[in-house]
Design an enzyme around this catalytic site. Structure first.
Site, mmCIF file in Angstrom:
data_model
loop_
_atom_site.group_PDB
_atom_site.id
_atom_site.type_symbol
_atom_site.label_atom_id
_atom_site.label_comp_id
_atom_site.label_asym_id
_atom_site.label_seq_id
_atom_site.Cartn_x
_atom_site.Cartn_y
_atom_site.Cartn_z
ATOM 1 N N LEU A 374 0.732 -1.290 -0.099
ATOM 2 C CA LEU A 374 0.122 0.054 -0.027
ATOM 3 C C LEU A 374 0.813 1.361 0.111
ATOM 4 O O LEU A 374 0.435 2.346 -0.457
ATOM 5 C CB LEU A 374 -0.881 0.055 1.160
ATOM 6 C CG LEU A 374 -2.147 -1.201 1.288
ATOM 7 C CD1 LEU A 374 -2.628 -0.957 2.574
ATOM 8 C CD2 LEU A 374 -3.212 -1.021 0.233
ATOM 9 N N GLY A 375 2.014 1.040 0.533
ATOM 10 C CA GLY A 375 2.965 2.233 0.551
ATOM 11 C C GLY A 375 4.076 2.003 1.583
ATOM 12 O O GLY A 375 4.198 1.216 2.104
ATOM 13 N N GLY A 378 6.589 6.030 7.615
ATOM 14 C CA GLY A 378 7.929 6.636 8.254
ATOM 15 C C GLY A 378 8.706 5.324 8.585
ATOM 16 O O GLY A 378 9.954 5.697 8.965
ATOM 17 N N PHE A 379 8.287 4.443 9.230
ATOM 18 C CA PHE A 379 8.841 3.223 9.847
ATOM 19 C C PHE A 379 9.033 2.063 9.164
ATOM 20 O O PHE A 379 9.645 1.180 9.475
ATOM 21 C CB PHE A 379 8.091 2.994 11.264
ATOM 22 C CG PHE A 379 8.401 4.324 12.045
ATOM 23 C CD1 PHE A 379 9.499 4.656 12.669
ATOM 24 C CD2 PHE A 379 6.901 5.006 12.109
ATOM 25 C CE1 PHE A 379 9.360 6.006 13.542
ATOM 26 C CE2 PHE A 379 6.822 6.012 12.967
ATOM 27 C CZ PHE A 379 8.081 6.626 13.364
ATOM 28 N N GLY A 380 8.501 1.878 8.020
ATOM 29 C CA GLY A 380 8.346 0.722 7.193
ATOM 30 C C GLY A 380 7.377 0.729 6.128
ATOM 31 O O GLY A 380 7.010 1.574 5.860
ATOM 32 N N VAL A 382 3.858 -0.815 4.204
ATOM 33 C CA VAL A 382 2.370 -1.220 4.696
ATOM 34 C C VAL A 382 1.886 -2.110 3.292
ATOM 35 O O VAL A 382 2.132 -2.024 2.434
ATOM 36 C CB VAL A 382 1.596 -0.098 4.776
ATOM 37 C CG1 VAL A 382 0.457 -0.499 5.530
ATOM 38 C CG2 VAL A 382 2.293 0.854 5.954
ATOM 39 N N ASP A 493 4.054 12.584 15.284
ATOM 40 C CA ASP A 493 4.402 12.409 13.925
ATOM 41 C C ASP A 493 3.258 12.674 12.917
ATOM 42 O O ASP A 493 2.920 12.058 12.056
ATOM 43 C CB ASP A 493 4.827 10.953 13.508
ATOM 44 C CG ASP A 493 5.621 10.985 12.309
ATOM 45 O OD1 ASP A 493 6.178 12.032 11.606
ATOM 46 O OD2 ASP A 493 5.914 9.670 11.801
#
Ligand SMILES: *[C@@H]1O[C@H](CO)[C@@H](O)[C@H](O)[C@H]1NC(C)=O
Ligand SMILES: *[C@@H]1O[C@H](CO)[C@@H](O)[C@H](O)[C@H]1NC(C)=O
Ligand SMILES: *[C@@H]1O[C@H](CO)[C@@H](O)[C@H](O)[C@H]1NC(C)=O
Ligand SMILES: *[C@@H]1O[C@H](CO)[C@@H](O)[C@H](O)[C@H]1NC(C)=O
Ligand SMILES: *[C@@H]1O[C@H](CO)[C@@H](O)[C@H](O)[C@H]1NC(C)=O
Ligand SMILES: *[C@@H]1O[C@H](CO)[C@@H](O)[C@H](O)[C@H]1NC(C)=O
Ligand SMILES: *[C@@H]1O[C@H](CO)[C@@H](O)[C@H](O)[C@H]1NC(C)=O
Ligand SMILES: *[C@@H]1O[C@H](CO)[C@@H](O)[C@H](O)[C@H]1NC(C)=O
Ligand SMILES: *[C@@H]1O[C@H](CO)[C@@H](O)[C@H](O)[C@H]1NC(C)=O
Ligand SMILES: *[C@@H]1O[C@H](CO)[C@@H](O)[C@H](O)[C@H]1NC(C)=O
Ligand SMILES: *[C@@H]1O[C@H](CO)[C@@H](O)[C@H](O)[C@H]1NC(C)=O
Length: 713
Positions: A374-375, A378-380, A382, A493
């Site tokens: 999906l995209g 910020g951290f990984g 999805v 965030d």
């Protein structure tokens, strides 16, 4: 018409009072309602009680939805009036207990085919369905168990009891089971005074005429008992005038397998409606005892059970104290995986995220297929997934970097998971194997806000109404995190790519509280900027570069950036008319009295000018360089809801000054002390070239104490 119920008297043994003192530390959303946990022949039951509803805290212990409210110590599922009958008509409301309960699980039988284990529960409550003499009552009240703690749908007034509407009735996706006390006869009802079992529909599966009048002319309080046995899959409803003992005969008795209709975790509550006729639909007190089903692989250790059984509440306190000490001690060790204490805490509480096996998530996402991606957040990364066997779409977030501080993370998770708000993305569960971490969220069919603002010509333009609605949603979610939940949670965030849109384009905030949870010693704002995390620039408040510390005020700054972004349709960090930041450009237009020229041209003028101006001024006020001058979220919510005027914004953007002085109530006075620029190092961030910025960041950005994003208030 206004009605004062008789409040039940709360009598507690002193040991229970001590337990009440400790338990909230572990059970935030059950604050002061969990009375005891008892174990009877291997089964653990938790009892919650509301002797009255004087101390209702919306979104904390209960969710009051649509027309529901509380007053005079009672839940008013539909409004209590202030002598205005029109205010009572055509209403529907729902109330939910904020903690979901695990109602069933799959268990392997010896013959190796799965059987469902279903939890039992006992609920009892006092109701008063009040009508004034000479009026005809309408419409009814229901005890409700629902898989989603949603507001009643539009059109759920009249005969729909706040449960369904003309379109949704009998849809299996409704996923609710209710016991109705109906005071109006519809074509499918036996009469105008009956009890019924409603499964996904107001057309009851089973009904029974009542010898009691639900809404007699002389207001009468009834006690209702709804008992459910998960082993025999049977439900009984008893009813008596308050104070009388529970009668032996049930008014309604029916087989019922909750696992056929409800998802594993579901919510208890009430629902009601009025129509062209009205009544008050009050719930005066409520006891709920539910059998706890622990997570499959993590039954409570037997020693813990033994202690609790043998010495009752006092022992519970000791165990809890031990847990807290254990937690404290373990917290200081870093690195060797999640501690048993924290894991135990996570798993033994109802409604905590379930742990998934990696292979389940692997299957759900088709081996983390690129096509399912999906995209990148910020951290990984999805991925979209379908949970096997549950037919539930989820978004699986796979973290790119192994985290060395599992305990902190899991501790954070216990808090994150207890946050319930209709504008937060619900966390479904998590998985942790070999240093790899995955979080499972509800799938949001409409993706993230930035996709709708910036992605390709094939994406239809987000219209003004939806934009305003998104901002309203984000404001209410942030207000909840900052002020309404009992522990202050700083999002840290906030940005358009973290704001998801549900099927109805309502905003749902994601990744709340995670920034801190996932922080390693190397993660800092500077690294977020430089380490290639796209799209963060412009959302981070200037003071953060000095303190390294996220605060409610820095969240408000991020919110302001999002507001401007949504109204203007440009990213916060945009080269435009010689400015590097959107807020600077809007500020200039504001100074020149033509702030509306900043509104997204793609709207082609199709927006409400007064509302656009309101939001632009709000966005500027939130972008104030000095944290103490930014409005608080409570004020923001009032401004967005048009309850108060938009803030006065100075014509020139004040310069950033460090230190900025104590953060005070944001009454936005004249900003004389803000005009000095002598120590305004950070103004370089906002005025200088990108090159200068990175240089500054790499030197200064990583220093500073780490804050506690979630601190008990
Ligand atoms: C717990 O609460 C239930 C329901 O109020 C009660 O029946 C039971 O006796 C209580 N148990 C203890 C140990 O206090
Ligand atoms: C109760 O627990 C014991 C030991 O864990 C187990 O052997 C027994 O089958 C359990 N009984 C029920 C009814 O679950
Ligand atoms: C409770 O909070 C919800 C949002 O979470 C809101 O829609 C509702 O109006 C609130 N109810 C009351 C009575 O404040
Ligand atoms: C209530 O709904 C009915 C039917 O939908 C409508 O005729 C009536 O005008 C409504 N009354 C109010 C006060 O909204
Ligand atoms: C489950 O096991 C029982 C025997 O214990 C058997 O009668 C039944 O057919 C099995 N069901 C399935 C779906 O395999
Ligand atoms: C709830 O439980 C308390 C204590 O057991 C009892 O006094 C009260 O009557 C109960 N209330 C209801 C509505 O069942
Ligand atoms: C029923 O609720 C659904 C979902 O909220 C909504 O889309 C639909 O329009 C409603 N139907 C009516 C008749 O109000
Ligand atoms: C329920 O009440 C209605 C009318 O009030 C009556 O016609 C019907 O026979 C009753 N049903 C039962 C089962 O008593
Ligand atoms: C109510 O449900 C019954 C079956 O349970 C069905 O026969 C009947 O048509 C339904 N009535 C309405 C009005 O939906
Ligand atoms: C209400 O009035 C009826 C008859 O007038 C009587 O039988 C009943 O006891 C009254 N109930 C209460 C709670 O006073
Ligand atoms: C709880 O429900 C069970 C049925 O599952 C029933 O036998 C029991 O009496 C109920 N307990 C109370 C205190 O009402």
């Amino acid at each position: 018409m206004s009605y004062s119920p008789r409040p039940a008297v709360l009598r507690l043994p002193s040991a229970t009072i001590f337990a009440l003192f400790f338990l909230p530390l572990l059970l935030p959303s059950a604050r002061s309602q969990l009375i005891n946990t008892t174990i009877i022949s291997n089964k653990t039951y938790s009892t919650y009680t509301f002797p009255s509803f004087y101390s209702v805290n919306n979104n904390t212990n209960l969710l009051l939805l649509k027309d529901a409210d509380h007053s005079q110590g009672a839940l008013q599922l539909t409004p209590d009036s202030r002598n205005q009958i029109s205010f009572l008509l055509n209403k529907s409301g729902r109330v939910f207990f904020t903690t979901p309960f695990r109602l069933w699980e799959d268990r392997l039988s010896p013959s190796d085919n799965t059987t469902k284990y279903v939890a039992s529960f006992n609920a009892s409550f006092n109701i008063n369905v009040f009508r004034s003499e000479g009026t005809i009552p309408g419409e009814g009240l229901a005890f409700l168990i629902a898989s989603i703690p949603e507001a009643p749908p539009p059109g759920s007034e009249h005969g729909y009891l706040g449960l369904t509407n003309a379109t949704l009735d009998a849809n299996p996706d409704n996923r609710f089971v209710a016991v109705e006390f109906d005071t109006v006869k519809q074509e499918y009802d036996p009469n105008d005074n009956h009890v019924g079992l409603d499964i996904n529909s107001v057309n009851s599966t089973v009904t029974a005429n009542l010898s009691f009048l639900i809404a007699p002319v002389n207001a009468t309080i009834y006690t209702v008992w709804v008992d459910y046995d998960g082993v025999s899959r049977h439900m009984w409803v008893h009813m008596a005038i308050v104070g009388d003992p529970k009668p032996s005969a049930a008014v309604l008795s029916s087989p019922l397998d909750l696992s056929d209709y409800l998802t594993q975790y579901s919510y208890f509550g009430f629902s009601a409606s009025t129509g062209t006729n009205y009544e008050l639909n009050c719930v005066l007190s409520w006891n709920l005892t539910v059998e706890m089903i622990p997570d499959d692989k993590s039954r409570m250790p037997t020693w813990k059970l033994a202690v609790i059984v043998s010495s009752g509440v006092l022992a519970v306190m000791i165990v809890l104290a031990a847990l807290l000490v254990g937690l404290y001690v373990r917290r200081r060790k870093v690195g060797d995986g999640p501690s048993a204490v924290v894991l135990g805490m996570l798993k033994s509480l109802p409604g905590t995220p379930r742990e998934f096996e990696f292979k389940v998530l692997n299957k759900a996402t088709n081996n983390f297929d690129e096509k399912m991606k999906l995209g990148k957040g910020g951290f990984g990364e999805v991925y979209k997934g379908m949970l096997p066997g549950e037919n539930k779409a989820v978004a699986v977030k796979k973290f790119s970097r192994a985290n060395s501080r599992q305990d902190d993370f899991l501790k954070e998770l216990t808090i994150i998971n207890r946050l319930r708000h209709k504008h937060l993305v619900p966390l479904v569960g998590w998985c942790h194997t070999n240093g790899m971490l995955l979080l499972v969220y509800d799938y949001m069919p409409n993706g993230s806000l930035d996709q709708h603002l910036f992605e390709g010509p094939d994406m239809p333009i987000l219209n003004w109404e939806r934009r305003y609605n998104v901002i309203t949603g984000v404001a209410s979610a942030l207000h909840y995190l900052h002020d309404e939940y009992e522990q202050r949670v700083v999002h840290r965030d906030l940005k358009a790519s973290n704001i998801m849109l549900d099927a109805n384009f309502n905003a749902r905030l994601g990744d709340f509280g995670l920034a801190r949870a996932l922080e390693t010693d190397r993660t800092s704002y500077a690294e977020m900027e430089l380490g290639g995390v796209p799209g963060t620039m412009g959302y981070i408040a200037p003071e953060c570069f000095h303190t390294g510390k996220a605060t409610c005020e820095s969240d408000v700054f991020g919110f302001g950036a999002v507001v401007l972004e949504v109204v203007c349709g440009r990213r916060p960090r945009s080269d435009i008319a010689g400015f590097k930041f959107l807020s600077d450009w809007v500020w200039k237009l504001h100074r020149e009295g033509r702030v509306l020229e900043s509104v997204d041209p793609r709207l082609e003028g199709d927006y409400v000018p007064a509302d656009a101006e309101r939001l632009l001024l709000l966005g500027l006020a939130c972008s104030h360089p000095s944290p103490g001058e930014r409005p608080k979220m409570q004020t923001v919510v009032q401004i967005v809801s048009r309850a108060v005027a938009p803030p006065a914004v100075p014509h020139f953007k004040p310069a950033f000054v460090w230190p900025s002085g104590p953060v005070e109530e944001g009454d936005a006075g004249p900003s004389s002390r803000l005009t000095s620029t002598s120590s305004a190092v950070m103004s370089s961030y906002y005025a200088s070239s990108a090159e200068g910025t990175s240089q500054y960041l790499s030197q200064e950005g990583q220093v500073g104490p780490r804050d506690t994003s979630i601190s008990t208030v």
